[in-house]
Design a protein around this motif. Structure first.
Motif, PDB file in Angstrom:
ATOM      1  N   LEU A 198       0.870  -1.168   0.000  1.00 51.62           N
ATOM      2  CA  LEU A 198       0.000   0.000   0.000  1.00 51.62           C
ATOM      3  C   LEU A 198       0.912   1.224   0.000  1.00 51.62           C
ATOM      4  N   ASP A 199       0.808   2.049  -1.020  1.00 49.45           N
ATOM      5  CA  ASP A 199       1.698   3.220  -1.075  1.00 49.45           C
ATOM      6  C   ASP A 199       1.385   4.153   0.101  1.00 49.45           C
ATOM      7  N   TYR A 200       2.435   4.698   0.697  1.00 52.31           N
ATOM      8  CA  TYR A 200       2.255   5.598   1.837  1.00 52.31           C
ATOM      9  C   TYR A 200       3.335   6.668   1.771  1.00 52.31           C
ATOM     10  N   ASP A 201       2.903   7.905   1.790  1.00 47.07           N
ATOM     11  CA  ASP A 201       3.840   9.023   1.755  1.00 47.07           C
ATOM     12  C   ASP A 201       3.965   9.602   3.167  1.00 47.07           C
ATOM     13  N   PRO A 202       5.108   9.407   3.818  1.00 47.41           N
ATOM     14  CA  PRO A 202       5.232   9.848   5.209  1.00 47.41           C
ATOM     15  C   PRO A 202       5.197  11.365   5.364  1.00 47.41           C
ATOM     16  N   LYS A 203       5.451  12.080   4.288  1.00 43.23           N
ATOM     17  CA  LYS A 203       5.447  13.541   4.402  1.00 43.23           C
ATOM     18  C   LYS A 203       4.018  14.066   4.512  1.00 43.23           C
ATOM     19  N   SER A 204       3.122  13.544   3.711  1.00 42.98           N
ATOM     20  CA  SER A 204       1.739  14.031   3.716  1.00 42.98           C
ATOM     21  C   SER A 204       0.799  13.145   4.529  1.00 42.98           C
TER      22      SER A 204
ATOM     23  N   LEU B 233      -3.467 -14.260   0.120  1.00 43.46           N
ATOM     24  CA  LEU B 233      -2.730 -12.996   0.212  1.00 43.46           C
ATOM     25  C   LEU B 233      -1.680 -13.236   1.294  1.00 43.46           C
ATOM     26  N   LEU B 234      -0.479 -13.583   0.858  1.00 45.68           N
ATOM     27  CA  LEU B 234       0.547 -14.057   1.790  1.00 45.68           C
ATOM     28  C   LEU B 234       1.513 -12.945   2.163  1.00 45.68           C
ATOM     29  N   GLU B 235       1.952 -12.973   3.398  1.00 48.19           N
ATOM     30  CA  GLU B 235       3.044 -12.101   3.853  1.00 48.19           C
ATOM     31  C   GLU B 235       4.193 -13.005   4.269  1.00 48.19           C
ATOM     32  N   THR B 236       5.405 -12.661   3.830  1.00 46.42           N
ATOM     33  CA  THR B 236       6.555 -13.428   4.318  1.00 46.42           C
ATOM     34  C   THR B 236       6.876 -13.063   5.770  1.00 46.42           C
ATOM     35  N   HIS B 237       6.543 -11.832   6.177  1.00 39.86           N
ATOM     36  CA  HIS B 237       6.750 -11.396   7.567  1.00 39.86           C
ATOM     37  C   HIS B 237       6.082 -10.047   7.762  1.00 39.86           C
ATOM     38  N   ALA B 238       6.126  -9.524   8.991  1.00 40.88           N
ATOM     39  CA  ALA B 238       5.590  -8.189   9.263  1.00 40.88           C
ATOM     40  C   ALA B 238       6.648  -7.191   8.804  1.00 40.88           C
ATOM     41  N   HIS B 239       6.426  -6.585   7.652  1.00 42.81           N
ATOM     42  CA  HIS B 239       7.432  -5.719   7.042  1.00 42.81           C
ATOM     43  C   HIS B 239       7.594  -4.418   7.831  1.00 42.81           C
ATOM     44  N   ALA B 240       8.835  -3.912   7.804  1.00 41.86           N
ATOM     45  CA  ALA B 240       9.126  -2.653   8.482  1.00 41.86           C
ATOM     46  C   ALA B 240       9.347  -1.516   7.486  1.00 41.86           C
ATOM     47  N   ASP B 241       9.235  -1.807   6.216  1.00 45.17           N
ATOM     48  CA  ASP B 241       9.604  -0.804   5.206  1.00 45.17           C
ATOM     49  C   ASP B 241       8.429  -0.364   4.350  1.00 45.17           C
ATOM     50  N   HIS B 242       7.306  -1.058   4.439  1.00 40.69           N
ATOM     51  CA  HIS B 242       6.122  -0.652   3.673  1.00 40.69           C
ATOM     52  C   HIS B 242       4.878  -1.184   4.368  1.00 40.69           C
ATOM     53  N   LEU B 243       3.725  -0.579   4.028  1.00 38.96           N
ATOM     54  CA  LEU B 243       2.447  -1.051   4.559  1.00 38.96           C
ATOM     55  C   LEU B 243       1.898  -2.107   3.599  1.00 38.96           C
ATOM     56  N   SER B 244       1.266  -3.114   4.142  1.00 38.78           N
ATOM     57  CA  SER B 244       0.666  -4.165   3.313  1.00 38.78           C
ATOM     58  C   SER B 244      -0.646  -3.668   2.705  1.00 38.78           C
ATOM     59  N   ALA B 245      -0.889  -4.094   1.464  1.00 43.28           N
ATOM     60  CA  ALA B 245      -2.175  -3.776   0.816  1.00 43.28           C
ATOM     61  C   ALA B 245      -3.141  -4.951   0.895  1.00 43.28           C
TER      62      ALA B 245
ATOM     63  N   VAL C 299      12.805   4.129   7.299  1.00 43.35           N
ATOM     64  CA  VAL C 299      11.978   5.348   7.416  1.00 43.35           C
ATOM     65  C   VAL C 299      10.553   5.023   7.854  1.00 43.35           C
ATOM     66  N   LEU C 300      10.005   3.922   7.345  1.00 47.96           N
ATOM     67  CA  LEU C 300       8.585   3.648   7.602  1.00 47.96           C
ATOM     68  C   LEU C 300       8.358   2.626   8.705  1.00 47.96           C
ATOM     69  N   ILE C 301       9.382   2.331   9.523  1.00 51.10           N
ATOM     70  CA  ILE C 301       9.190   1.219  10.472  1.00 51.10           C
ATOM     71  C   ILE C 301       8.010   1.471  11.419  1.00 51.10           C
ATOM     72  N   LEU C 302       7.873   2.677  11.943  1.00 43.93           N
ATOM     73  CA  LEU C 302       6.799   2.894  12.930  1.00 43.93           C
ATOM     74  C   LEU C 302       5.415   2.854  12.288  1.00 43.93           C
ATOM     75  N   PRO C 303       5.188   3.554  11.161  1.00 37.77           N
ATOM     76  CA  PRO C 303       3.902   3.377  10.491  1.00 37.77           C
ATOM     77  C   PRO C 303       3.659   1.928  10.056  1.00 37.77           C
TER      78      PRO C 303
END
Ligand SMILES: [Fe+2]
Length: 291
Positions: free
Chosen positions: A43-49, A74-86, A258-262
């Motif tokens: 899921l695209d996410y812009d941390p600035k806006s 809809l598989l996830e290899t793990h809980a990603h820290a770099d992007h949000l899942s769609a 950059v996106l770990i917390l979101p």
């Protein structure tokens, strides 16, 4: 159900490379009109806006529809820290069940203090895979391999002659994933990667990310043989002790993504965004001095 390695079973694989996060999303299927699995969507996410967008996910939706595929996983290899899942968006558009490794409970627990969790978070994924669990994608037989180290919950998905390795290895000239997130362990990652590299040498490995060095185009497919020969961190002959020493030293130099917390607060909840507050706005939380 017993898993038989069958290298004549060659699934069709469509990759979608997201330049912003370096993530590769895969659609895996046997033929047009068949069932498919979608692995590691973005899921695209812009941390600035603070804006989200489904532009990347819609490319996947369009592909699935154009090939008359039925999304069953809809598989996830793990809980990603770099992007949000769609995954929730894809599930609404295409159907399909979300799945991740059962050890996600450990990751959810690790972040419970930082992100107070809604009751029932342990049931937020439709399916939790046990190590070596065998499952089906239409006529394709698949197996969920538990490959911890980067996080405790990492899975690789073996589908025919292809393995989607998640954040274990990267391309040979980039190496391996970091092991300094909560519950990460370099020695454990070493053993997980060694297990993957024991697969037949012609096995196709598909990376979850590529961060190409300057001058190289992004790539995400490599064989077991090429990784064993050339991976700069973990090729054949590198001992566990050498790997752990290198990985630990290197991890100490890395910034947080950059996106770990979101990303983490959304992804441990199967990609569900927080509920809107009374003013109708959804908020992500940024814990101060907790990480
Ligand atoms: Fe990761």
């Amino acid at each position: 159900m017993i898993f038989y390695y069958n290298d004549r079973m060659k699934p069709l694989i469509q990759a979608f490379h997201d330049k912003n996060t370096g993530t590769v999303t895969y659609v895996v299927y046997q033929n047009d009109g068949a069932d498919c699995a979608i692995i590691d969507s973005v899921l695209d996410y812009d941390p600035k806006s603070g804006r989200t967008s489904t532009a990347s996910a819609d490319l996947v939706v369009d592909f699935v529809r154009a090939h008359r595929l039925k999304a069953v996983w809809l598989l996830e290899t793990h809980a990603h820290a770099d992007h949000l899942s769609a995954a929730p968006y894809l599930s609404r558009q295409l159907g399909g069940r979300t799945g991740i490794g059962a050890q996600i409970a450990v990751v959810q627990q690790a972040f419970a203090r930082m992100f107070p969790q809604r009751p029932g978070i342990e049931r937020s994924f439709d399916h939790l895979f046990q190590p070596d669990e065998v499952f089906a994608i239409g006529a394709l037989q698949a197996r969920a391999l538990h490959v911890p180290g980067h996080t405790p919950a990492d899975m690789a998905y073996q589908i025919g002659d292809a393995v989607f390795v998640g954040d274990t290895m990267f391309m040979p000239d980039v190496g391996t994933a970091r092991c300094d997130f909560p519950g990460g362990c370099a020695a454990t990652l070493y053993r997980s990667v060694r297990r993957l590299l024991e697969l037949p040498p012609q096995t196709r490995l598909f990376m979850c990310h590529d961060y190409p060095p300057a001058g190289r185009e992004a790539r995400w497919e490599v064989t077991v043989a090429e990784q064993s020969e050339n991976n700069i961190h973990i090729r054949a002959g590198v001992t566990e002790e050498q790997f752990v020493e290198m990985r630990t030293r290197r991890d100490a130099t890395l910034d947080m993504p950059v996106l770990i917390l979101p990303a983490i607060q959304v992804n441990i909840n199967a990609g569900q965004l927080p509920e809107a507050e009374e003013n109708g706005v959804r908020y992500l939380k940024i814990p101060l001095n907790a990480f």
